[in-house]
Design a protein around this motif. Structure first.
Motif, PDB file in Angstrom:
ATOM      1  N   ASP A  54       0.841  -1.197   0.000  1.00 38.84           N
ATOM      2  CA  ASP A  54       0.000   0.000   0.000  1.00 38.84           C
ATOM      3  C   ASP A  54       0.877   1.248   0.000  1.00 38.84           C
ATOM      4  OD1 ASP A  54      -2.118  -1.678   0.148  1.00 38.84           O
ATOM      5  OD2 ASP A  54      -2.930  -0.894   2.023  1.00 38.84           O
ATOM      6  N   ASP A  55       0.335   2.322  -0.511  1.00 35.32           N
ATOM      7  CA  ASP A  55       0.925   3.673  -0.467  1.00 35.32           C
ATOM      8  C   ASP A  55       1.972   3.956  -1.547  1.00 35.32           C
ATOM      9  OD1 ASP A  55      -0.557   3.930   1.931  1.00 35.32           O
ATOM     10  OD2 ASP A  55       1.133   3.182   3.090  1.00 35.32           O
ATOM     11  N   TRP A  90       0.371  12.901   4.713  1.00 31.31           N
ATOM     12  CA  TRP A  90      -0.949  12.452   5.174  1.00 31.31           C
ATOM     13  C   TRP A  90      -0.808  11.649   6.472  1.00 31.31           C
ATOM     14  CZ3 TRP A  90      -0.919   7.220   5.590  1.00 31.31           C
ATOM     15  CH2 TRP A  90       0.007   6.528   4.790  1.00 31.31           C
ATOM     16  N   HIS A 120      -5.459   3.535  -4.197  1.00 27.91           N
ATOM     17  CA  HIS A 120      -5.481   3.668  -2.731  1.00 27.91           C
ATOM     18  C   HIS A 120      -6.120   5.034  -2.434  1.00 27.91           C
ATOM     19  CE1 HIS A 120      -4.312   2.418   1.202  1.00 27.91           C
ATOM     20  NE2 HIS A 120      -3.256   3.177   1.344  1.00 27.91           N
ATOM     21  N   HIS A 124      -5.283   9.506   0.131  1.00 27.95           N
ATOM     22  CA  HIS A 124      -5.179   8.708   1.351  1.00 27.95           C
ATOM     23  C   HIS A 124      -6.111   9.202   2.462  1.00 27.95           C
ATOM     24  CE1 HIS A 124      -3.521   5.949   4.289  1.00 27.95           C
ATOM     25  NE2 HIS A 124      -2.806   5.398   3.323  1.00 27.95           N
TER      26      HIS A 124
HETATM   27 ZN    ZN Z   1      -2.131   3.457   3.138  1.00 31.86          ZN
END
Ligand code: ZN
Length: 245
Positions: A54-55, A90, A120, A124
């Motif tokens: 993720d990210d 974030w 995603h 975020h």
């Molecule tokens: Zn994330």
């Protein structure tokens, strides 16, 4: 993150840990798939795994990609298009250390190397806390970005902070998403395709716990640990919200 820099957070592994885990799984004859391949593959192989990140941190490109490339292993990365090339402002880190997201050209390179790219959201944000209009924008803009810019994208969403609900899922469906992946498991009563469980790998993992996770053993314990870690990441959202007020 696949990063060796010191940070208070545990939601990462070091490059050395990652290499040992991959080599361990290969030795045990695991086959690796992108998320879509994993879900669509009817040629069922006993030992299957789909790695997802993720990210879209730069450390994934710098440290995980070379290891996976060496063994010709594909993976799936869920990105926030508005943060490509930027720091993770974030997130709230106790130590104040910020981490950079990969740049667009790095993401393109991964996609061209067979990696799959999913959404995603744009920024975020926790979708369960947004207005319908704002959530729709996060979901549709990010999917549009992938369609326009990424060769090998998928129609799956990784919910920021792992948070979802019925309204978010209905919105995802109406915008053309095929499914959603969680952090851990849970959310009974919601559609299976939109609550796909994932087991997280953390700094605390040993090869022993990695092996158990790989073979889906003792999962209640690991999902419970993950639940606690998710609560911690949700707390960082509260801190962030307070810092805005
Ligand atoms: Zn994330």
């Amino acid at each position: 993150m696949v990063d060796s820099r010191f940070d208070w957070g545990v939601t990462r592994v070091t490059p050395g840990q990652f290499r040992s885990q991959i080599e361990f799984a290969l030795k045990d004859n695991f086959r690796f798939y992108t998320l879509t391949e994993y879900l669509d593959n009817s040629d069922f192989h006993q030992n299957r795994v789909a790695i997802t990140f993720d990210d879209g941190y730069e450390s994934v490109y710098q440290n995980a990609y070379p290891i996976l490339k060496k063994y010709n292993i594909p993976a799936t990365v869920f990105v926030n298009p508005n943060y490509l090339g930027r720091l993770n402002t974030w997130d709230v880190n106790i130590g104040g250390l910020k981490f950079r997201h990969m740049e667009r050209r790095q993401l393109t390179e991964l996609s061209e190397a067979g990696w799959e790219v999913g959404s995603h959201t744009m920024n975020h944000c926790d979708l369960t806390c947004l207005s319908r209009q704002a959530a729709e924008k996060e979901l549709s803009d990010s999917l549009d970005f992938l369609k326009k810019n990424i060769k090998n994208f998928n129609y799956f969403l990784a919910y920021p902070f792992g948070n979802t609900n019925k309204k978010v899922i209905n919105l995802c469906k109406s915008l053309g998403y095929r499914g959603g992946v969680l952090m851990g498991n849970g959310y009974k009563g919601l559609p299976e395709a939109f609550t796909i469980p994932r087991i997280g790998m953390y700094l605390l993992d040993t090869l022993y716990s990695f092996r158990q996770k790989l073979y889906v053993q003792n999962m209640r314990l690991y999902y419970n640990i993950q639940k606690i870690l998710n609560i911690c990441s949700n707390c960082t959202v509260l801190v962030k919200k307070n810092s805005w007020s």
